[in-house]
Design a protein around this motif. Structure first.
Motif, short mmCIF file in Angstrom:
data_model
loop_
_atom_site.label_atom_id
_atom_site.label_comp_id
_atom_site.label_asym_id
_atom_site.label_seq_id
_atom_site.Cartn_x
_atom_site.Cartn_y
_atom_site.Cartn_z
N THR A 12 0.75 -1.22 -0.18
CA THR A 12 0.01 -0.04 -0.09
C THR A 12 0.87 1.16 0.01
N VAL A 13 1.96 1.16 0.72
CA VAL A 13 2.85 2.47 0.90
C VAL A 13 3.40 2.64 -0.67
N HIS A 14 4.09 1.47 -1.07
CA HIS A 14 4.85 1.70 -2.19
C HIS A 14 3.82 2.04 -3.54
N ASP A 15 2.42 1.36 -3.61
CA ASP A 15 1.43 1.86 -4.29
C ASP A 15 1.08 3.27 -4.34
N GLU A 16 0.84 3.77 -3.19
CA GLU A 16 0.38 5.10 -3.01
C GLU A 16 1.32 6.13 -2.69
N GLY A 17 2.67 5.83 -2.87
CA GLY A 17 3.58 6.65 -2.55
C GLY A 17 3.97 7.03 -1.21
N SER A 18 2.99 7.13 -0.41
CA SER A 18 3.04 7.47 1.03
C SER A 18 1.87 7.18 1.67
N TRP A 19 1.87 7.30 3.23
CA TRP A 19 0.82 6.77 3.76
C TRP A 19 0.70 7.43 5.11
N LEU A 20 -0.33 8.27 5.65
CA LEU A 20 -0.28 8.90 6.78
C LEU A 20 -1.16 8.50 7.77
N PHE A 21 -0.54 8.68 9.16
CA PHE A 21 -1.33 8.32 10.43
C PHE A 21 -1.00 9.44 11.50
N THR A 22 -1.82 9.32 12.59
CA THR A 22 -1.73 10.21 13.66
C THR A 22 -1.50 9.32 14.94
N VAL A 23 -0.63 9.98 15.83
CA VAL A 23 -0.13 9.32 17.08
C VAL A 23 -0.22 10.47 18.17
N ARG A 24 -0.41 9.90 19.37
CA ARG A 24 -0.08 10.87 20.54
C ARG A 24 1.38 10.61 21.15
N ASP A 25 2.15 11.46 21.00
CA ASP A 25 3.62 11.61 21.55
C ASP A 25 3.54 11.52 22.86
N HIS A 27 4.62 13.42 25.24
CA HIS A 27 4.22 14.71 25.97
C HIS A 27 2.43 14.82 25.83
N GLY A 28 1.85 14.03 25.24
CA GLY A 28 0.49 14.15 25.14
C GLY A 28 0.10 15.20 23.89
N GLU A 29 1.16 15.40 23.08
CA GLU A 29 0.72 16.01 21.70
C GLU A 29 0.61 15.30 20.59
N LEU A 30 -0.38 15.73 19.81
CA LEU A 30 -0.87 14.85 18.59
C LEU A 30 0.31 15.30 17.55
N GLU A 31 0.65 14.08 16.74
CA GLU A 31 1.65 14.27 15.89
C GLU A 31 1.33 13.34 14.40
N GLU A 32 1.30 13.89 13.45
CA GLU A 32 1.27 13.23 12.07
C GLU A 32 2.54 12.35 11.78
N ILE A 33 2.33 11.32 11.15
CA ILE A 33 3.58 10.39 10.98
C ILE A 33 3.38 10.02 9.22
N LEU A 34 4.46 10.13 8.74
CA LEU A 34 4.50 9.82 7.20
C LEU A 34 5.09 8.41 6.83
N LEU A 35 4.53 7.56 6.64
CA LEU A 35 5.21 6.17 5.78
C LEU A 35 5.70 6.31 4.50
N VAL A 36 6.89 5.98 4.08
CA VAL A 36 7.26 6.15 2.61
C VAL A 36 8.04 5.26 2.28
N PRO A 37 7.98 4.90 0.98
CA PRO A 37 8.72 3.76 0.36
C PRO A 37 9.99 3.87 0.40
N CYS A 38 10.96 2.73 0.82
CA CYS A 38 12.31 2.64 0.37
C CYS A 38 12.49 1.63 -0.06
N GLU A 39 14.07 1.40 -0.42
CA GLU A 39 14.28 0.15 -1.15
C GLU A 39 14.09 -1.27 -0.15
N ALA A 62 2.17 12.63 0.03
CA ALA A 62 3.34 13.41 0.14
C ALA A 62 3.83 13.74 -1.27
N ALA A 63 4.24 14.81 -1.80
CA ALA A 63 5.16 14.75 -3.16
C ALA A 63 6.35 14.30 -2.92
N ILE A 64 6.94 13.20 -3.65
CA ILE A 64 7.94 12.42 -3.57
C ILE A 64 8.39 12.19 -5.06
#
Length: 139
Positions: A12-25, A27-39, A62-64
């Motif tokens: 899915t990550v390789h086909d779509e080029g990136s994949w986004l999800f949200t976490v809580r760090d 410190h309790g802050e929300l953060e977006e995380i980007l999965l991207v393809p690698c070799e 994401a633009a890659i």
């Protein structure tokens, strides 16, 4: 290592080029995380440029290009496998990483410092999803 959370498939990550999800760090802050393809599978980076915290993925992927994540505001290019930037306003910086593990065809969140919340980005109804008006990019 704590609980592994299955995120998505490597394909899915390789086909779509990136994949986004949200976490809580931690410190309790929300953060977006980007999965991207690698070799060798995928890498996970915090979804913002090190220069001015511009989001790479605002909900449409994401633009890659040629294995590099492009900052939509100033055009700095980050290596998708190392997170390192060697050009532009973000030169000599590296994106903050998040630990993920590929097991078979699945990608798992394995970072003990964050808690998975949901697929996709943080709901930001009050903010414009595009780059700030000072964008110097044109396509």
């Amino acid at each position: 290592m704590g609980i592994r959370m299955r995120l998505t498939a490597v394909e899915t990550v390789h086909d779509e080029g990136s994949w986004l999800f949200t976490v809580r760090d931690r410190h309790g802050e929300l953060e977006e995380i980007l999965l991207v393809p690698c070799e060798d599978g995928v890498e996970a980076w915090v979804n913002r440029c090190t220069h001015e915290s511009q989001r790479f993925d605002t909900g449409n992927g994401a633009a890659i290009r040629e294995g590099r994540i492009i900052c939509p505001k100033h055009g700095s290019l980050f290596d998708s496998c190392t997170g390192y930037c060697d050009n532009g306003d973000a030169a000599e910086t590296t994106l903050p990483s998040i630990d993920v593990t590929v097991d078979g065809e699945a990608v798992y969140l394995t970072d003990d410092d964050v808690t998975y919340l949901h697929d996709g980005g943080i709901d930001e109804d009050d903010e414009d999803d595009g780059p700030a008006s000072t964008s110097h990019l044109s396509f």
